[in-house]
Design a protein around this motif. Structure first.
Motif, PDB file in Angstrom:
ATOM      1  N   ASP A 242      -8.684 -19.987  -4.782  1.00 11.74           N
ATOM      2  CA  ASP A 242      -9.236 -19.356  -3.979  1.00 11.74           C
ATOM      3  C   ASP A 242      -8.457 -17.983  -4.557  1.00 11.74           C
ATOM      4  OD1 ASP A 242     -10.398 -19.107  -1.512  1.00 11.74           O
ATOM      5  OD2 ASP A 242      -8.775 -21.034  -1.347  1.00 11.74           O
ATOM      6  N   VAL A 243      -8.968 -16.855  -4.794  1.00 11.39           N
ATOM      7  CA  VAL A 243      -8.381 -15.662  -5.614  1.00 11.39           C
ATOM      8  C   VAL A 243      -8.367 -14.669  -4.896  1.00 11.39           C
ATOM      9  CG1 VAL A 243      -8.456 -14.755  -7.670  1.00 11.39           C
ATOM     10  CG2 VAL A 243      -9.318 -16.676  -7.519  1.00 11.39           C
ATOM     11  N   VAL A 244      -6.975 -14.277  -4.780  1.00 10.02           N
ATOM     12  CA  VAL A 244      -6.930 -12.798  -3.731  1.00 10.02           C
ATOM     13  C   VAL A 244      -5.842 -12.057  -4.795  1.00 10.02           C
ATOM     14  CG1 VAL A 244      -5.637 -11.973  -1.813  1.00 10.02           C
ATOM     15  CG2 VAL A 244      -7.198 -14.455  -1.426  1.00 10.02           C
ATOM     16  N   TYR A 245      -6.676 -11.300  -5.247  1.00  8.94           N
ATOM     17  CA  TYR A 245      -5.860 -10.003  -5.905  1.00  8.94           C
ATOM     18  C   TYR A 245      -5.754  -9.135  -4.515  1.00  8.94           C
ATOM     19  CZ  TYR A 245     -10.026 -11.703  -9.267  1.00  8.94           C
ATOM     20  OH  TYR A 245     -10.018 -11.883 -10.465  1.00  8.94           O
ATOM     21  N   ARG A 246      -4.181  -8.340  -5.557  1.00  5.82           N
ATOM     22  CA  ARG A 246      -3.420  -7.175  -4.597  1.00  5.82           C
ATOM     23  C   ARG A 246      -3.559  -6.299  -4.562  1.00  5.82           C
ATOM     24  NH1 ARG A 246      -0.843  -9.760  -1.040  1.00  5.82           N
ATOM     25  NH2 ARG A 246      -0.726 -12.548  -1.799  1.00  5.82           N
ATOM     26  N   GLY A 247      -3.964  -4.537  -4.013  1.00  6.28           N
ATOM     27  CA  GLY A 247      -3.912  -3.440  -4.522  1.00  6.28           C
ATOM     28  C   GLY A 247      -3.726  -2.678  -4.264  1.00  6.28           C
ATOM     29  N   ARG A 248      -4.075  -1.416  -4.111  1.00  3.68           N
ATOM     30  CA  ARG A 248      -3.652  -0.092  -3.978  1.00  3.68           C
ATOM     31  C   ARG A 248      -5.660   0.780  -3.207  1.00  3.68           C
ATOM     32  NH1 ARG A 248       0.995   0.186  -5.273  1.00  3.68           N
ATOM     33  NH2 ARG A 248       1.438   0.743  -7.236  1.00  3.68           N
ATOM     34  N   CYS A 249      -5.830   0.818  -2.727  1.00  3.20           N
ATOM     35  CA  CYS A 249      -7.485   0.730  -2.609  1.00  3.20           C
ATOM     36  C   CYS A 249      -7.403   2.604  -2.389  1.00  3.20           C
ATOM     37  CB  CYS A 249      -7.653   0.793  -1.451  1.00  3.20           C
ATOM     38  SG  CYS A 249      -7.114   1.840   0.676  1.00  3.20           S
ATOM     39  N   PRO A 250      -8.487   3.075  -3.347  1.00  2.00           N
ATOM     40  CA  PRO A 250      -8.617   4.177  -3.091  1.00  2.00           C
ATOM     41  C   PRO A 250      -8.098   5.512  -2.591  1.00  2.00           C
ATOM     42  CG  PRO A 250     -10.482   3.548  -3.210  1.00  2.00           C
ATOM     43  CD  PRO A 250     -10.116   2.216  -3.015  1.00  2.00           C
TER      44      PRO A 250
ATOM     45  N   HIS B  63      -5.202   4.738  -1.321  1.00  2.00           N
ATOM     46  CA  HIS B  63      -3.485   5.130  -1.258  1.00  2.00           C
ATOM     47  C   HIS B  63      -3.118   5.587  -3.155  1.00  2.00           C
ATOM     48  CE1 HIS B  63      -3.897   3.339   3.048  1.00  2.00           C
ATOM     49  NE2 HIS B  63      -3.370   3.875   2.876  1.00  2.00           N
TER      50      HIS B  63
ATOM     51  N   LYS C 256       7.935 -14.521  -7.832  1.00  2.00           N
ATOM     52  CA  LYS C 256       7.369 -15.247  -7.115  1.00  2.00           C
ATOM     53  C   LYS C 256       6.274 -15.653  -6.804  1.00  2.00           C
ATOM     54  CE  LYS C 256       8.619 -14.139  -1.680  1.00  2.00           C
ATOM     55  NZ  LYS C 256       8.873 -13.181  -1.154  1.00  2.00           N
ATOM     56  N   ILE C 257       5.371 -16.703  -6.185  1.00  2.00           N
ATOM     57  CA  ILE C 257       4.778 -17.620  -6.174  1.00  2.00           C
ATOM     58  C   ILE C 257       3.988 -17.812  -5.072  1.00  2.00           C
ATOM     59  CG2 ILE C 257       2.739 -18.741  -7.188  1.00  2.00           C
ATOM     60  CD1 ILE C 257       4.775 -19.919  -8.880  1.00  2.00           C
ATOM     61  N   GLN C 258       3.284 -16.591  -4.109  1.00  2.00           N
ATOM     62  CA  GLN C 258       2.952 -17.243  -2.435  1.00  2.00           C
ATOM     63  C   GLN C 258       1.339 -18.089  -2.388  1.00  2.00           C
ATOM     64  OE1 GLN C 258       2.427 -13.462  -1.052  1.00  2.00           O
ATOM     65  NE2 GLN C 258       4.760 -13.203  -0.684  1.00  2.00           N
ATOM     66  N   VAL C 259       2.015 -19.633  -2.566  1.00  2.00           N
ATOM     67  CA  VAL C 259       0.976 -20.365  -2.220  1.00  2.00           C
ATOM     68  C   VAL C 259       0.522 -20.832  -0.817  1.00  2.00           C
ATOM     69  CG1 VAL C 259       0.465 -23.491  -2.484  1.00  2.00           C
ATOM     70  CG2 VAL C 259       2.541 -21.236  -3.815  1.00  2.00           C
TER      71      VAL C 259
END
Lengths: 124, 124
Positions: free
Chosen positions: B114-122, B124, B59-62
């Motif tokens: 526009d780059v938005v990485y997604r991740g878990r912060c320290p 979590h 899934k590509i969220q544009v």
DNA sequence: TTCCTATTGACAACCGTTGTCAATAGTGAT
DNA sequence: ATCACTATTGACAACGGTTGTCAATAGGAA
């Protein structure tokens, strides 16, 4: 097309320009409404868009989330924590060991990268 | 949680899995409804999401546009033409001379990234 | 066939954002 | 100060894309 300095625009500019938290339009509204109680969310949207068109702010379109407005104009990327919504800057140079670098830098474990470049195709 | 093979799911899977055009849910719906006239858009959304959760689609969220579904699972990025909406793949290796490479590869002139990485912060 | 429950389709609601338009308020001229 | 002009505002409604809800339907094992 004359330019007018309204209380609303000035309040929004000074707040957003000095904010380091990538506020959304809602965030800006909730803050400004404390000093200008009858400001409308519509006006906040309008002025944030205007400021980003003027290059004073950068509009970050976050997939599946509200737009954020960034006062840091130098090229950089962002990380969104999918658990708590924290939204932080990343300044990177080379892409190669990027993910390890990010983890070293700020402890984030990247679970997804969705990059969409925007541009003009050869026909345009 | 037993798994059922419905006509709807099968039609959506086979269409999306073989599509090379990054279709949106609407695109998939408009195609499938030709053979299953009473299918609902709701079901298309549900099954596309299910397939991407299962790793069969990506899934590509544009930002500022409808989600697209990609049957190419290898890591790659995308370019959206801001003029005509064309949406194409880019396979890149090193980031350094990326923009020139892209122009050489497919003629696109990049106007925004526009780059938005997604991740878990320290935490979590 | 029967029963169980996953899946469906209708419908409404959601969120973030923008369109519309009459009322308001900057701004430059008098 | 006052005026006239028009950019900007706030109200409200509407938009597009997606998901929640829930009774009705239809897979699939027994």
């Amino acid at each position: 097309m004359e330019r007018r300095n309204t209380r609303q625009l000035e309040a929004i500019r000074s707040y957003a320009e000095h904010s380091k938290s990538h506020p959304t339009a809602e965030d800006v509204y909730r803050e400004i409404v404390k000093t200008i109680p009858d400001i409308s969310l519509r006006t906040v949207y309008r002025n944030l868009n205007k400021l980003s068109e003027e290059g004073i702010l950068r509009k970050i379109q976050v997939p599946n989330g509200p737009d954020r407005f960034d006062s840091t104009l130098e090229p950089h990327q962002h990380i969104l924590c999918t658990e708590c919504g924290e939204f932080i800057d990343v300044f990177m140079n080379n892409e190669e060991r990027l993910l390890e670098e990010i983890k070293d830098l700020c402890g984030y474990e990247i679970t997804g990268i969705d990059v969409v470049y925007r541009g003009r195709c050869p026909k345009h």
